[in-house]
Write an enzyme that holds these catalytic residues in place. Structure first.
Site, short mmCIF file in Angstrom:
data_model
loop_
_atom_site.label_atom_id
_atom_site.label_comp_id
_atom_site.label_asym_id
_atom_site.label_seq_id
_atom_site.Cartn_x
_atom_site.Cartn_y
_atom_site.Cartn_z
N ASP A 80 39.27 40.33 52.27
CA ASP A 80 40.60 39.76 52.48
C ASP A 80 41.49 40.85 53.06
OD1 ASP A 80 43.10 38.53 52.41
OD2 ASP A 80 42.79 37.66 50.43
N ARG A 113 44.59 40.36 54.34
CA ARG A 113 45.99 39.94 54.43
C ARG A 113 46.92 40.96 53.79
NH1 ARG A 113 45.28 33.99 52.07
NH2 ARG A 113 43.88 35.19 50.74
#
Length: 197
Positions: free
Chosen positions: A126, A128
């Site tokens: 991930d 983000r």
């Protein structure tokens, strides 16, 4: 000087409610959107969804993920509450971009799960960044929210940066045979709070 600049705002009538849509541009040139309802500065903690862009789920109705279902559920919940906002961040594919996301889909078609596929492409599970969400919340004058999420990393990032999350509101929707393995990987490998059989 803020790293974000509000460049446009207008009414956004939807099947759920008539929202306001606000566009902010970041220093990297990416445009991010806030979809809001009601007076966010009333002092009440509004419902907030921090939603990363998912073209396939949000616009193309893909059943491979739960993103589009979560976006719909969040807008519906905010409409029912009469107060809240969706922060729509341009972080396609958990931060790896659309082309790489489709490459990850191809690896999933061959048997990899969503986390392993990202790793095979040389990306973290991930990628983000939630700093932008905190900046948007501050631009909106919000420091206390009710956060709609199943993601502990998102919750921790907002709290760490000074946002008071008075309630975590689960947001589970859209489970189907095409995304069961995806949801299982999110729960088992990313620690998402999901109720799975």
């Amino acid at each position: 000087m803020s790293e974000l600049q509000r460049i446009a705002e207008a009414k956004l009538p939807t099947p759920f409610a008539e929202f306001r849509v606000h566009v902010f541009v970041a220093q990297d040139g990416k445009e991010h959107v806030v979809i809001s309802l009601g007076d966010l500065k009333t002092g009440d903690a509004p419902l907030v969804r921090v939603h990363s862009e998912c073209l396939t789920g949000d616009a193309l109705f893909s059943l491979r993920c739960d993103c589009g279902f979560q976006l719909d559920a969040a807008l519906s919940a905010i409409a029912q509450a009469g107060l809240g906002a969706v922060l729509y961040l341009r972080q396609e594919g958990r931060g790896i971009g659309l082309g790489n996301k489709i490459r990850a889909y191809a690896l999933q078609d061959q048997g990899s799960d969503t986390v392993d596929a990202n790793h095979q492409l040389g990306f973290p599970a991930d990628a983000r960044d939630y700093d932008l969400a905190v900046q948007l919340l501050r631009e909106l004058g919000l420091t206390r929210i009710r956060l709609m999420t199943n993601n502990p990393r998102k919750l921790d990032a907002l709290i760490r940066d000074g946002i008071e999350v008075v309630e975590r509101v689960p947001l589970e929707s859209g489970r189907n045979p095409h995304n069961e393995a995806y949801l299982r990987a999110k729960a088992d490998k990313l620690g998402h709070w999901l109720t799975l059989p």
